[in-house]
Design a protein around this motif. Structure first.
Motif, PDB file in Angstrom:
ATOM      1  N   VAL A  98      -7.067 -11.887  13.209  1.00  0.00           N
ATOM      2  CA  VAL A  98      -6.794 -11.239  11.692  1.00  0.00           C
ATOM      3  C   VAL A  98      -7.299 -10.230  11.113  1.00  0.00           C
ATOM      4  CG1 VAL A  98      -8.133 -11.923   9.155  1.00  0.00           C
ATOM      5  CG2 VAL A  98      -6.891 -14.321  11.164  1.00  0.00           C
ATOM      6  N   GLU A  99      -8.908  -9.863  12.079  1.00  0.00           N
ATOM      7  CA  GLU A  99      -9.067  -8.323  11.719  1.00  0.00           C
ATOM      8  C   GLU A  99      -8.645  -7.627  12.373  1.00  0.00           C
ATOM      9  OE1 GLU A  99     -11.254  -8.137   9.843  1.00  0.00           O
ATOM     10  OE2 GLU A  99     -11.935 -10.521   9.718  1.00  0.00           O
ATOM     11  N   ARG A 101      -4.973  -7.109  12.709  1.00  0.00           N
ATOM     12  CA  ARG A 101      -3.844  -7.029  11.678  1.00  0.00           C
ATOM     13  C   ARG A 101      -4.249  -6.418  10.703  1.00  0.00           C
ATOM     14  NH1 ARG A 101       0.221 -12.407  10.984  1.00  0.00           N
ATOM     15  NH2 ARG A 101       0.617 -11.704  12.679  1.00  0.00           N
ATOM     16  N   ARG A 102      -5.828  -6.641   9.822  1.00  0.00           N
ATOM     17  CA  ARG A 102      -5.953  -5.671   9.148  1.00  0.00           C
ATOM     18  C   ARG A 102      -5.905  -4.666   8.970  1.00  0.00           C
ATOM     19  NH1 ARG A 102     -10.106  -9.825   7.536  1.00  0.00           N
ATOM     20  NH2 ARG A 102      -8.629 -10.792   6.314  1.00  0.00           N
ATOM     21  N   ALA A 103      -6.781  -4.746  10.650  1.00  0.00           N
ATOM     22  CA  ALA A 103      -6.982  -3.093  10.350  1.00  0.00           C
ATOM     23  C   ALA A 103      -6.069  -1.996  10.327  1.00  0.00           C
ATOM     24  CB  ALA A 103      -8.360  -3.160  11.606  1.00  0.00           C
ATOM     25  N   SER A 104      -4.583  -2.337  11.471  1.00  0.00           N
ATOM     26  CA  SER A 104      -3.717  -1.862  11.996  1.00  0.00           C
ATOM     27  C   SER A 104      -3.287  -2.106  10.257  1.00  0.00           C
ATOM     28  CB  SER A 104      -2.864  -3.016  12.454  1.00  0.00           C
ATOM     29  OG  SER A 104      -1.362  -2.185  13.223  1.00  0.00           O
ATOM     30  N   ARG A 105      -2.971  -2.560   9.443  1.00  0.00           N
ATOM     31  CA  ARG A 105      -2.380  -2.764   8.561  1.00  0.00           C
ATOM     32  C   ARG A 105      -2.491  -1.235   7.569  1.00  0.00           C
ATOM     33  NH1 ARG A 105      -0.467  -8.715   6.775  1.00  0.00           N
ATOM     34  NH2 ARG A 105       1.098  -8.793   7.956  1.00  0.00           N
ATOM     35  N   ALA A 106      -4.206  -1.542   7.601  1.00  0.00           N
ATOM     36  CA  ALA A 106      -4.597  -0.398   6.860  1.00  0.00           C
ATOM     37  C   ALA A 106      -4.878   0.676   7.615  1.00  0.00           C
ATOM     38  CB  ALA A 106      -7.071  -0.948   7.223  1.00  0.00           C
ATOM     39  N   LYS A 109      -2.023   2.334   6.793  1.00  0.00           N
ATOM     40  CA  LYS A 109      -1.748   3.024   5.013  1.00  0.00           C
ATOM     41  C   LYS A 109      -2.203   4.029   5.298  1.00  0.00           C
ATOM     42  CE  LYS A 109      -1.007  -1.164   2.795  1.00  0.00           C
ATOM     43  NZ  LYS A 109      -2.187  -1.846   1.871  1.00  0.00           N
ATOM     44  N   GLU A 212       4.483  -4.344  12.824  1.00  0.00           N
ATOM     45  CA  GLU A 212       3.378  -5.217  12.244  1.00  0.00           C
ATOM     46  C   GLU A 212       3.627  -4.367  10.250  1.00  0.00           C
ATOM     47  OE1 GLU A 212      -0.318  -6.057  13.775  1.00  0.00           O
ATOM     48  OE2 GLU A 212       0.078  -7.841  15.068  1.00  0.00           O
TER      49      GLU A 212
END
Length: 442
Positions: A98-99, A101-106, A109, A212
């Motif tokens: 979860v972390e 994926r969140r880091a990848s999206r951040a 951006k 992703e």
């Protein structure tokens, strides 16, 4: 691990998921745990949408759920494999999915990644071209024109995560109607172009999911053309001869047009039109009567034996120019090979004229009917096996396990079948091979 009250365990398979989707929502459990790999479960949302989820114990001791992906787009085996991969990364390296994926999206951006459909599609094309160049392939991708000219104006500025199936369907309808309005000859109803655009959209979204940038593919729905209908009876001997004679006449009538001669070679060898269009002189050996295409639609090198008729037609094509291509582009100053669409356009115009002159009773006869007819005759009239017929038209899949274990040398069989088909063309069309085009001013 499984603290949820629903503890139904079953080996998750595509067939099992399909059976659940046929049940009324009230008869389904909310979760189904995989009996093969326990961290994986299938979950139904409140609206009835199925998705694969991984349950794992977070560093603080609480249960965590990681959404692997929608069951509409992922097979059970693919979800199980992804679950094992993420679980291994967590247990061995402490990578919280979860972390991560969140880091990848951040990070995406932060890097100001363009997540509009155009931005993602451009990145997809750049990646694909880079891979192709590494393999020495330089021909232009048909997807480039489809995306830039037809798709970008409709959905290019919209974020990939905000595009839904309805928007995709509307875009395809607009593309289809646009072709009709412009009156393109090769696909006057626009369906062929719309299907090609649909496939391009699917591939862009597959890339977006891999990066992703989104978790769903709104273009993944099935269109009618995905399952072609068998075209029994569309082609027969009289129609076959009619089109052959018209193409021969076209070579005489339009000596500077490459399409009619290319179509005659296509009919004689029953190879894909796109491979005929890309044929190079260096691939053809008239002494050994063999053509080994390299830049093929499937990316696989083929073996194509050449009959007397095929050699005669190819010799005429070679005498027309000094280009490395058997059929170079005809526009002044243009480089490269002819386009496959030139063959389709020529066929369409010819067929339309024959219908208007009432020589042909209807227009339901297309270019690929010749290839289908040849494949059918090789089996049902000439007596060769289906395996040989598939090899003649180069439809075989080298990745198949049965192919890996079949070590028979099929080349003599392919040559005999190809010669037999060419003889059948000569019989149907009453071709005098030695005299064919001897009076043609080259």
């Amino acid at each position: 691990m499984m603290s949820d009250s629903s503890t139904k365990k079953v080996r998750l398979t595509n067939k099992f998921v399909d059976s659940l989707l046929k049940l009324p929502a009230e008869k389904r459990s909310r979760r189904y745990w995989d009996a093969e790999y326990s961290p994986l479960f299938l979950q139904f949302s409140a609206t009835g949408s199925p998705s694969y989820v991984m349950r794992y114990t977070k560093a603080n001791g609480n249960d965590g759920d990681f959404a692997i992906g929608s069951a509409d787009y992922l097979s059970a085996d693919a979800a199980r494999g992804a679950c094992k991969e993420h679980m291994s990364a967590w247990l061995l390296n402490g990578v919280d999915p979860v972390e991560a994926r969140r880091a990848s999206r951040a990070a995406a951006k932060a890097e100001k990644v363009d997540t509009t459909f155009k931005g993602v599609a451009d990145a997809y094309l750049a990646r694909k071209l880079k891979v192709r160049e590494a393999k020495g392939k330089t021909r232009k991708l048909a997807e480039v024109d489809l995306l830039q000219r037809l798709i970008y104006p409709l959905i290019g500025s919209i974020d990939v995560d905000k595009i839904n199936q309805s928007m995709i369907e509307e875009a395809l309808e607009d593309i289809e109607l646009g072709v009709v309005r412009r009156g393109h000859a090769a696909a006057d109803d626009g369906r062929t172009t719309a299907v090609a655009c649909h496939k391009a959209m699917k591939r862009v979204y597959k890339y977006a999911i891999a990066k992703e940038l989104t978790t769903r593919n709104p273009a993944a729905f099935k269109c009618a053309e995905d399952t072609p209908v068998k075209r029994r009876g569309r082609m027969d001997d009289p129609r076959f001869r009619l089109m052959w004679d018209q193409l021969v006449e076209g070579v005489y009538r339009s000596p500077h047009s490459v399409a009619p001669l290319a179509l005659l070679i296509y009919i004689t060898t029953i190879q894909r039109p796109v491979d005929i269009a890309r044929a190079r002189r260096s691939e053809i050996n008239l002494t050994t009567r063999t053509w080994r295409p390299t830049d093929t639609k499937t990316g696989t090198e083929y073996f194509v034996p050449l009959s007397d008729l095929a050699c005669k037609l190819i010799s005429i094509a070679m005498a027309r120019s000094d280009s490395e291509w058997l059929f170079p582009k005809q526009r002044r100053g243009a480089d490269g090979h002819m386009l496959e669409t030139s063959m389709g356009n020529y066929w369409f115009v010819l067929r339309k004229r024959l219908v208007e002159e009432k020589v042909l009773e209807d227009d339901d006869i297309n270019v690929y009917d010749c290839r289908r007819y040849g494949r059918t005759q090789i089996v049902h009239k000439l007596g060769y096996s289906r395996d040989v017929a598939e090899l003649v038209i180069n439809h075989h899949q080298k990745s198949g396990m049965d192919t890996l274990y079949d070590v028979h040398d099929y080349e003599p069989d392919i040559r005999r079948a190809q010669e037999a088909w060419s003889a059948e063309v000569v019989r149907i069309c009453q071709v005098d091979v030695p005299a064919l085009f001897t009076d043609f001013d080259r």
